[in-house]
Design an enzyme around this catalytic site. Sequence first.
Site, mmCIF file in Angstrom:
data_model
loop_
_atom_site.group_PDB
_atom_site.id
_atom_site.type_symbol
_atom_site.label_atom_id
_atom_site.label_comp_id
_atom_site.label_asym_id
_atom_site.label_seq_id
_atom_site.Cartn_x
_atom_site.Cartn_y
_atom_site.Cartn_z
ATOM 1 N N TYR A 5 -47.762 -29.513 -26.673
ATOM 2 C CA TYR A 5 -48.800 -28.762 -25.967
ATOM 3 C C TYR A 5 -49.026 -28.590 -24.136
ATOM 4 O O TYR A 5 -49.486 -30.128 -24.209
ATOM 5 C CB TYR A 5 -49.635 -28.003 -26.794
ATOM 6 C CG TYR A 5 -51.141 -28.696 -26.931
ATOM 7 C CD1 TYR A 5 -51.617 -29.662 -26.368
ATOM 8 C CD2 TYR A 5 -51.582 -28.029 -28.479
ATOM 9 C CE1 TYR A 5 -52.427 -30.522 -26.147
ATOM 10 C CE2 TYR A 5 -52.827 -28.440 -28.330
ATOM 11 C CZ TYR A 5 -53.115 -29.939 -28.179
ATOM 12 O OH TYR A 5 -54.506 -30.106 -28.688
ATOM 13 N N GLU A 6 -49.777 -27.814 -23.545
ATOM 14 C CA GLU A 6 -49.481 -28.251 -21.911
ATOM 15 C C GLU A 6 -48.834 -29.170 -21.239
ATOM 16 O O GLU A 6 -49.296 -29.682 -20.688
ATOM 17 C CB GLU A 6 -50.809 -28.628 -21.658
ATOM 18 C CG GLU A 6 -52.120 -28.840 -22.711
ATOM 19 C CD GLU A 6 -52.436 -26.466 -22.277
ATOM 20 O OE1 GLU A 6 -52.191 -26.428 -21.360
ATOM 21 O OE2 GLU A 6 -53.136 -26.415 -22.714
ATOM 22 N N GLY A 7 -47.965 -28.398 -21.777
ATOM 23 C CA GLY A 7 -46.105 -29.114 -21.237
ATOM 24 C C GLY A 7 -45.802 -30.039 -21.840
ATOM 25 O O GLY A 7 -46.482 -31.020 -22.287
#
Lengths: 607, 607
Positions: free
Chosen positions: B443-445
């Site tokens: 998550y968050e890239g």
Amino acid sequence: MSYRVPVEDIRFALKQLADLDGVLALPGFEEFSPDLIDAVLEENARFVEQEIAPLNQSGDTQPPQWKDGHVTASPGFKAAFEAFAAGGWQGLQHDPELGGQGLPKLIGAVTSENINAASLAFSLCPLLTDGVIEALTLVGSDEQKERYLPALMEGRWTGTMNLTEPQAGSDLAQVKARAVPQDDGSYRVYGQKIFITYGEHDMAENIVHLVLARTPDAPAGVKGISLFIVPKFLAKQDGSLGERNDVWCASLEHKLGIHASPTAVLLFGADKGEVGEGAIGYLVGQENRGLEYMFIMMNAARYAVGIQGIAVAERALQQATAYAHDRVQGAALDSDSRAAVSIAHHPDVQRMLLQMRGLTEGARALAYYAASAADKARHHPDEQQRKHYKTLYEFLVPVIKGFGTEMSQEVTYLGMQVHGGMGFIEETGAAQHYRDARILTIYEGTTAIQANDFIGRKILRDGGQQAQALGALVQETVEQLITQAKAGGKHARALELIAQRLEAGIEAVKLSATFTLTQAQHAFSPVFLGSVPFLLLTGNVLSGWQLARAALVAAVALEQGDDEFLQRKLATAVFYASHILPRADALALAVADGELLAPYTTAENVK
Amino acid sequence: MSYRVPVEDIRFALKQLADLDGVLALPGFEEFSPDLIDAVLEENARFVEQEIAPLNQSGDTQPPQWKDGHVTASPGFKAAFEAFAAGGWQGLQHDPELGGQGLPKLIGAVTSENINAASLAFSLCPLLTDGVIEALTLVGSDEQKERYLPALMEGRWTGTMNLTEPQAGSDLAQVKARAVPQDDGSYRVYGQKIFITYGEHDMAENIVHLVLARTPDAPAGVKGISLFIVPKFLAKQDGSLGERNDVWCASLEHKLGIHASPTAVLLFGADKGEVGEGAIGYLVGQENRGLEYMFIMMNAARYAVGIQGIAVAERALQQATAYAHDRVQGAALDSDSRAAVSIAHHPDVQRMLLQMRGLTEGARALAYYAASAADKARHHPDEQQRKHYKTLYEFLVPVIKGFGTEMSQEVTYLGMQVHGGMGFIEETGAAQHYRDARILTIYEGTTAIQANDFIGRKILRDGGQQAQALGALVQETVEQLITQAKAGGKHARALELIAQRLEAGIEAVKLSATFTLTQAQHAFSPVFLGSVPFLLLTGNVLSGWQLARAALVAAVALEQGDDEFLQRKLATAVFYASHILPRADALALAVADGELLAPYTTAENVK
């Protein structure tokens, strides 16, 4: 998604890398024609794809249920095990004189991989049963063989290994379970065993527990442990079931993965009143040699757990590959089009898939290579050759267990990563492979225990001879790669790279072996600080060697014309040589630093 | 087991490695004396140990419950968040003019690590809220700041980031959510968002969703995305709550880990009849610049997720360390005694613990180093210096996110491994850290997205200048190590080894950067095949650098007298240099092979 046995990959590894033809030509395997082997593999593929694979996810969400000491298997598991038994799969590679079918271990390795890929949790039941069959075949009395082996091979009964107790895990010297001799020659067994895989279930009519325990006058430590058969139901002479024995399942564990496999706490001699006064047990072989016998099972089981690593890796690879070709996200690099493409077009996804494939196929080829050696160790007409192959096989067992299971962590990790956010959602299924795989580097001896075996029994004991002999074989492949590269051709640069990195890999093994052999003359701690790195780098290099052999076959053939399958083999090998083999150098440096590091790696410094 | 904040380690990293004194001397931080900072850190430690850490395991087994669109948080979470709010922790590092306390980000990094170590799942709520505060602070209108920031900073309301849709994950060009302008200047938002962390819950009275959506005439792709505030309850001018908005939680995901964190599917404009006709939203900043604004949140969140990696690693390390000193198994090597000892005496357990510690402490020191740079980027009186530190900080963000989260996989893996079979049993708790950590590289890239940012914006854009500048600093440390080693002393060999491996690490970064800069002039695919390896080797070397700096401090002090704490610092650094730094070389080879590999890594070859 459904699982498909990678038939073409398996055939390639069997024929091009593991000398299937040579194995089938051995005395004792005359009746197994290549056609018959093909038929076995086809039927096995059909069976696991249709009857086992669909149970994997449902078993994960519907684990076995314990109630009042009874355990009900996950839905569908009993029927599946009956089908497994009816198909004759349990006896596949066992002694035909004792009821088995006597197929090569090389074929057993394939069918074992397939069924484990279909469901690790299901396959543990036959896996442990295999171990019991192996142990009784080799050290059971004739009477014990007659009484237990037919039912085990037919899949009417299943088997377990009972080693661990709360205070005795890796350290079996601490086993406390007691076995008290009785006037009739039997024993009464008392104690608690934990982490007993398929220790209780309703998938078969009886369970044959092999149990480590101490007789009253046994010496302390591992030299005072004996091995006992403790059946759940006593077995009558005619093979029918007698009384319920005094062994009870107190509870099942709640685990990270392999949910459908019941992990039991077993109480021996809990005196529940039905039999009471201790569980009736029968000594296997001689007193106080239990650990030695258990190692027979363990070696079979360790190899099999290495295969489990390959199996779960293959399943994760298939699922990630399918997702990568299906999921559309982002435009292609180096393209004028801004249209979104499947993520299989993105370099980093390609990297992950090739990393997964390289690790899986390399470890598979190495495991088959070892199984082939095991067959030659048993069946080769020449005694020297039998000895040669036995040493080779035994050298490879901890490597296959250690590397095959550690790499499966990376592969199942990447399998989730390819899925992005979807990978973290349980329904997707990628996370189950990751959870299931996690036990593999722990049970049947952690990676550290494999490394102890590797360093102690496989490197130090023969002064590194077997390692050197294997190194020479790898060097031959390097020479072949260089010769082929020098001949030019489309893939010369790729072959050159593989040769270069493989040669560096040999150097890494040499550096580690030299340090280990020299240092062990002074102190062991600096050596065992690098034991796991040494084990893993050996597995890395030997797997890379197998892929290099595959690349040679592929490159030669590809000069004659395109072939998608062989192109993939070559791509996998060159990628592995680039992204995975160089790790061996890094690990070798760590091994060789042992002496410098030892004063710093103390119990006080890891507080 | 309970969690203890590693106060001594944190203080050492703050003072010796992250220039805490320099940060506190910056304009704007005058009021924060070292004593006050100590008091904040002590109170934070007390709070997370006593009020948050005990919720971690219970939250795992009792996830939030969804019913008819309402979500009830895990037991104890609502009270804990109220205590968090009451303690003033949410506003800690935010603008004092807008209601925050204005402490340095360096201190925020510590408190964020601590609370995340106590419970990743709990901490996601403040983490996302921090991002919303950061975005509104920088690009919200004055009216929006007044209306939302006080409630967010006081922890009365929480915040979320709404980017992902089923077809738009890493590829935000595919966002379809629509925002239709209304006569009153507001918008009506329609669409479905997935994977929304704390998208619905009952821990606070309101939720401020920041949502990416397209206005009717917006261009296609990422340049047509705008950012909207969509509050769960409309906020009146006076800060009180108005009507329920038309945004609904359709379901929660069933995830591998962070079970206590509700991951919501949100429907905007589902017209449930209470408001209907679309969710009322308010444009943030200018139309079509939503992605740019979202990156403000993302950068803050990415750094914070890197901290999460360090946090869960620290927790796993503590648990494994305690177990290793408690569990007695096997005799010590190189000892005459055959008595069983705690497994912390066995070399391979020491290896695992030092590997865990080295990765955790290296990444922590690097993250603090970056936070210190962020503080200087905002507060340094000299503009050139501000610019210098801003570039440095931004260079480090993807490294900290990528390396800090990837290393947490290894650390939590080893944490289970130290436990042996007990690690696989859920009640032990080691498996939870492993499961929880698994989301961090996604998550968050994902790590690949961090690597894209790193290669594209941090290496290629400035022609490798920032990388080179950092390399020069690392080289300085190498020189200091060599000088100190040459002076002799007890630890000369250790310092020499660290210097040697660190220098090889610099070479690895150089090789990767040179290849990347040269190759990118021709094609991108060969570069991005090595983007993740390049990112990770950079993180590895920079973390090793921090540990090397720690080793220098320790070695100098240890010449004056023994000190257990500093001895551990030195041991950790020399172990890292031996077992972890050399991986950088292996990765660099892979990066530099990109051109040769590219023809082989195709979508066809990963089928």
